[in-house]
Write an enzyme that holds these catalytic residues in place. Structure first.
Site, PDB file in Angstrom:
ATOM      1  N   GLY A 249       0.790  -1.223   0.000  1.00 55.29           N
ATOM      2  CA  GLY A 249       0.000   0.000   0.000  1.00 55.29           C
ATOM      3  C   GLY A 249       0.820   1.268   0.000  1.00 55.29           C
ATOM      4  CG  ASP A 250       3.505   4.298   1.422  1.00 53.25           C
ATOM      5  OD1 ASP A 250       4.173   4.886   0.551  1.00 53.25           O
ATOM      6  OD2 ASP A 250       2.972   4.882   2.370  1.00 53.25           O
ATOM      7  CG  ASP A 251       7.116   5.152  -1.372  1.00 54.05           C
ATOM      8  OD1 ASP A 251       6.194   5.450  -2.158  1.00 54.05           O
ATOM      9  OD2 ASP A 251       7.712   5.977  -0.658  1.00 54.05           O
ATOM     10  CB  SER A 282       3.295   0.790  -4.896  1.00 54.24           C
ATOM     11  OG  SER A 282       3.086   1.854  -3.990  1.00 54.24           O
TER      12      SER A 282
END
Length: 446
Positions: A249-251, A282
């Site tokens: 859900g992120d980098d 992502s």
């Protein structure tokens, strides 16, 4: 309806691997830490471990690691986790050990957040990353360790992060959420051939470490899981990240080095970071530097990256008050498909730990080379926006093709307070990067 383009990332990832095997030596940085053979082996079941998914195995893990720590066998000890689901609270590793997960083995975090141990904030952050004060200890933790391996036959470390994500969404967190795996002040670390699932917060966080290899891992979490970065080397040196799949859900990979005045005071940079043959997705960035870069980030190489259905391809991000430096960053051989922004380098990203940051502590960004990058269905090619009193310099764009979507869209590039050069870039970038007088920015990188 099934579309062939959905297989493009898989084809390209396989192509990179096949090409290296067929036409030359597979380039790798993993030799910086040799894999250790442990002749002494114990099983978690020797200490009462039960893999039924219900029994709490905290005592078994802690007793097994206590035994490894105090017997100090020559060459270290391997802790074997057989097939099964081993529910446990967080636990600390020790030096000269291997945590080995068999195929079908799952080490699963308990969802009892009330009794989760707290640790002090990182000195380069000054407080928890999300909340003031301390932070919850990572699920699997190590501090001041040497010669530690986490590996196996693609067993799983499951953070059961959903309960933590819900607390974040509801605003009920008292302290910063736990990472899935964190090593602090450690060296000679190998993490390989393990699946990491549903981390409460960042997945793998080596901080104040050196000589770290992360290879052949799979890291997964839902795309809406908050702040579930894949791998975050932080104020660390000689880090090798290779041959892995990350969808979170992120980098996917974010290089960091401390937060504002605390990172400046601690003064430990991240340097000599190699990221190679990573595939993933992502809603944020594929390869990121920052935004916490107050200790400085230098000598980062990312190559042979495949990214799809994502927010930003390459994102270098900092802010006023950060100070520090970002220099000698190279990203090459990067394919992206269905991405919102191909390239983003920004001086206005991220928040501050408190009001004590110095607005005159401006970041220094110089020597960023982006080359051999190809994208399809990219909504905006790029944005490079420095700071008025600290322009970004030495930016080189070379052999970049970022093909957009059909229909109305924003201008392909947005630039301000930046200088550098562009060679064979499509769509053609902003005027600040087209001056022939600045072609030295790309010398040796075309």
């Amino acid at each position: 309806m099934f579309r062939l383009r959905s297989l493009v990332p898989i084809f390209l990832s396989c192509f990179f691997f096949w090409f290296r095997l067929s036409f030359g030596h597979l380039i790798t940085c993993s030799g910086i830490v040799p894999m250790r053979y442990r002749s002494d082996t114990v099983s978690i079941t020797d200490f009462g471990g039960v893999g039924d998914g219900k029994t709490l195995n905290t005592k078994a893990f802690r007793e097994a690691i206590f035994r490894i720590q105090h017997l100090r066998r020559r060459g270290g000890t391997l802790l074997y986790v057989p097939p099964g689901v081993y529910l446990t609270e967080s636990f600390n590793l020790t030096s000269r050990m291997t945590l080995y997960l068999a195929r079908g083995a799952v080490i699963r975090a308990t969802q009892d957040t009330l009794n989760w141990p707290l640790v002090a904030p990182l000195p380069s952050y000054g407080r928890g990353r999300e909340r003031p004060g301390g932070r919850y200890m990572s699920f699997i933790h190590g501090d001041g360790l040497r010669d530690v391996v986490i590996t196996g036959e693609n067993g799983t470390i499951d953070g059961q992060g959903g309960i933590w994500w819900d607390m974040w969404r509801k605003g009920s967190l008292q302290f910063t959420r736990p990472n899935l795996v964190e090593f602090m002040n450690s060296r000679g670390i190998i993490i390989s051939n393990v699946i990491f699932r549903d981390s409460p917060f960042w997945n793998i966080h080596p901080v104040y470490c050196s000589n770290v290899v992360i290879r052949y891992v799979t890291i997964v979490a839902p795309s809406d899981s908050p702040n579930t970065d894949g791998i975050d080397p932080d104020s660390s040196s000689n880090v090798c990240i290779e041959d892995s799949f990350i969808s979170t859900g992120d980098d996917l990979v974010a290089v960091k080095s401390g937060w504002d005045e605390y990172g400046i005071a601690y003064g430990r940079p991240s340097s000599h970071i190699t990221i190679r043959r990573i595939t993933g997705s992502s809603p944020f960035a594929g390869i990121a530097v920052g935004s916490e870069t107050s200790g400085g980030v230098e000598n980062v190489l990312a190559e042979n990256i495949v990214l799809y259905n994502s927010g930003i391809g390459v994102n270098i991000k900092t802010n006023i008050g950060r100070g520090g430096f970002i220099r000698n960053i190279t990203v090459s051989q990067f394919f992206m498909e269905n991405v919102r922004t191909g390239i983003k380098i920004a001086g206005d990203t991220g928040d501050h730990p408190d009001n004590g940051f110095d607005p005159n502590a401006l970041p220094y960004v110089k020597g960023v080379t982006l080359k051999n990058i190809w994208g399809v269905r990219v909504q905006q090619a790029g944005s490079i926006q420095g700071l008025k009193n600290a322009p970004f310099t030495g930016i080189c764009l070379s052999k970049i093709n970022l093909h957009g979507v059909t229909g109305p869209r924003s201008p392909p590039w947005k630039c301000s307070d930046v200088s550098g050069a562009a060679i064979e870039v499509s769509p053609w970038p902003c005027a600040q990067l087209t001056s022939t007088q600045q072609s030295d920015s790309c010398a040796g990188h075309v």
